[in-house]
Design an enzyme around this catalytic site. Structure first.
Site, PDB file in Angstrom:
ATOM      1  N   GLU A 298       0.831  -1.207   0.000  1.00 37.43           N
ATOM      2  CA  GLU A 298       0.000   0.000   0.000  1.00 37.43           C
ATOM      3  C   GLU A 298       0.864   1.256   0.000  1.00 37.43           C
ATOM      4  O   GLU A 298       0.581   2.217  -0.720  1.00 37.43           O
ATOM      5  CB  GLU A 298      -0.935   0.013   1.209  1.00 37.43           C
ATOM      6  CG  GLU A 298      -1.836   1.253   1.224  1.00 37.43           C
ATOM      7  CD  GLU A 298      -2.878   1.231   2.312  1.00 37.43           C
ATOM      8  OE1 GLU A 298      -3.909   0.560   2.126  1.00 37.43           O
ATOM      9  OE2 GLU A 298      -2.663   1.897   3.352  1.00 37.43           O
TER      10      GLU A 298
ATOM     11  N   ARG B 191       3.970  34.013 -16.412  1.00 37.85           N
ATOM     12  CA  ARG B 191       3.535  35.112 -15.553  1.00 37.85           C
ATOM     13  C   ARG B 191       4.628  36.186 -15.441  1.00 37.85           C
ATOM     14  O   ARG B 191       5.785  35.868 -15.157  1.00 37.85           O
ATOM     15  CB  ARG B 191       3.219  34.570 -14.158  1.00 37.85           C
ATOM     16  CG  ARG B 191       2.839  35.598 -13.121  1.00 37.85           C
ATOM     17  CD  ARG B 191       1.461  36.141 -13.333  1.00 37.85           C
ATOM     18  NE  ARG B 191       1.007  36.920 -12.186  1.00 37.85           N
ATOM     19  CZ  ARG B 191      -0.088  37.656 -12.180  1.00 37.85           C
ATOM     20  NH1 ARG B 191      -0.853  37.689 -13.256  1.00 37.85           N
ATOM     21  NH2 ARG B 191      -0.439  38.339 -11.119  1.00 37.85           N
TER      22      ARG B 191
ATOM     23  N   GLN C 113      15.731  34.816  -9.096  1.00 36.68           N
ATOM     24  CA  GLN C 113      16.507  33.702  -8.548  1.00 36.68           C
ATOM     25  C   GLN C 113      15.765  32.980  -7.435  1.00 36.68           C
ATOM     26  O   GLN C 113      15.821  31.747  -7.322  1.00 36.68           O
ATOM     27  CB  GLN C 113      17.858  34.202  -8.018  1.00 36.68           C
ATOM     28  CG  GLN C 113      18.821  33.079  -7.649  1.00 36.68           C
ATOM     29  CD  GLN C 113      19.187  32.216  -8.848  1.00 36.68           C
ATOM     30  OE1 GLN C 113      19.564  32.734  -9.900  1.00 36.68           O
ATOM     31  NE2 GLN C 113      19.053  30.912  -8.716  1.00 36.68           N
TER      32      GLN C 113
END
Length: 387
Positions: free
Chosen positions: A250, A276, A287
């Site tokens: 799982e 953008r 940066q």
């Protein structure tokens, strides 16, 4: 969009490759309306059927029950694709639970009769599986569970209350872990298959939650619940062994799905900061923004490598307890960090439900808790180190 992270290899298993192609084909239909399903906390049976139609639920199951042979690592590549293409993280988690809790438990440990009777519907996805482990008063302390299984001739009678049962409210089959001996320790636990509709088994309604809202979980109350003794999986006293193996599967399946989701998130962020503009420049020119995106990439790749390293060890026959625990911790924490970073880089739009970014934060919150809390995983690592 070109992925910024390496996609998993297709491999030589043509059946696995076909399943991955089908997942990509049905993803748009599954994704349609997933935001509305999240708002309403709706488990979509239509989306489940779309996923079942890909053959995913038959992966690693015998061909005679409608499955196809593959390795754990093949399955991990399949479900990583699932995480990358399907935006309904709740559905993805329900699929992971079904695959491990019921498919693997039955195929790996059940009697031939149980496998023949139940695995075809599990492989086809016409029956939804779950497992009932956690109890209200014991939480992660599995050996302290109080739900009991009393042997009575050809039957076993179950009594007790389980909670946080993923898929429980919609499940057709439950693998229930109970105490069948007063002797303390792992040999006192057994795994029992309980079909929905069994008298004395009450599958409760979904509990309201803020995370993975399209994956329902609830309580299972057993009061004088009698099932055939033949429904005991793997024999009396083998429940802890089964649970240990099932939880390993799982973790590897559920969290490599998260890696696919993280890869998709990173691609969206790279596209966003490139398009953008702020202060007359693309966000990608700053940066600080670049550093954040790079850290997202490092977190995603580190988690992916840790999971596949553990998966390869398990496939080779090793328990890989510490390796799996490390991978679970790395991935669950990376998922939260990258989800938060994505919201920040999207700015005000990041908290709008329509962008899908804030859902990533909510869905990631449960990662350190389910499939064995990260505190428990750290205990396993400490034990492996000899502490």
């Amino acid at each position: 969009m070109v992925s910024t992270t390496a996609a998993p290899p297709q491999g030589k298993d043509t059946a696995s490759a076909r399943i991955r192609e089908r997942i990509e084909r049905v993803a748009p239909a599954i994704n349609q309306g997933h935001l509305d399903r999240d708002r309403g906390a709706v488990f979509s049976r239509d989306a489940w059927r779309e996923l079942a139609g890909t053959g995913l639920f038959g992966a690693c199951l015998p061909e005679e029950v409608g499955g196809h042979a593959c390795s754990l690592t093949d399955l991990m590549h399949m479900v990583e694709d699932l995480g990358y293409t399907v935006r309904d993280s709740g559905l993805n988690f329900s699929a992971a639970t079904h695959l491990a809790s019921t498919g693997f438990a039955l195929s790996g440990f059940a009697s031939p009769r149980l496998r023949r009777h139940h695995l075809p519907s599990v492989a086809a996805g016409t029956a939804i599986g779950c497992h009932a482990i956690t109890e209200p008063e014991t939480g992660s302390d599995v050996l302290a569970m109080s739900a009991t299984g009393r042997l009575d001739g050809d039957h076993i009678e179950l009594n007790g209350l389980k909670t946080y049962v993923t898929n429980g409210p919609v499940a057709d089959l439950a693998v229930v872990y109970v105490r069948t001996s007063d002797t303390p320790g792992p040999l006192g636990l057994s795994a029992v298959l309980v079909p929905r509709g069994t008298p004395g088994a009450d599958f409760g309604p979904p509990l309201d939650k803020t995370t993975l809202r399209t994956s329902p979980f609830g309580r299972l109350r057993m009061t004088g619940c009698r099932v055939p003794r033949a429904n005991i999986i793997g024999g009396v006293g083998t429940g802890f062994l089964i649970l240990d193996r099932v939880m390993t599967w799982e973790i590897l399946i559920a969290f490599v799905i998260n890696v696919g989701e993280m890869r998709h998130r990173l691609d969206r962020v790279v596209e966003r900061v490139g398009a953008r503009r702020q202060f007359g420049r693309p966000l990608a020119d700053f940066q600080g923004v670049r550093n954040t995106v790079v850290e997202m990439h490092i977190a995603t790749q580190s988690a992916r490598q840790a999971l596949h390293f553990a998966g390869e060890a398990v496939s080779a026959g090793h328990r890989a307890t510490a390796e799996t625990a490390v991978a679970k911790i790395l991935t669950s924490e990376a998922n939260i960090r990258t989800a938060q970073a994505a919201v920040e880089l999207f700015g005000g739009e990041g908290v709008l439900t329509d962008t899908g970014m804030e859902i990533g934060v909510r869905d990631a919150l449960s990662g350190p808790i389910y499939s064995g809390s990260n505190a428990v995983q750290r205990q396993k690592i400490a034990k492996a180190l000899g502490l």
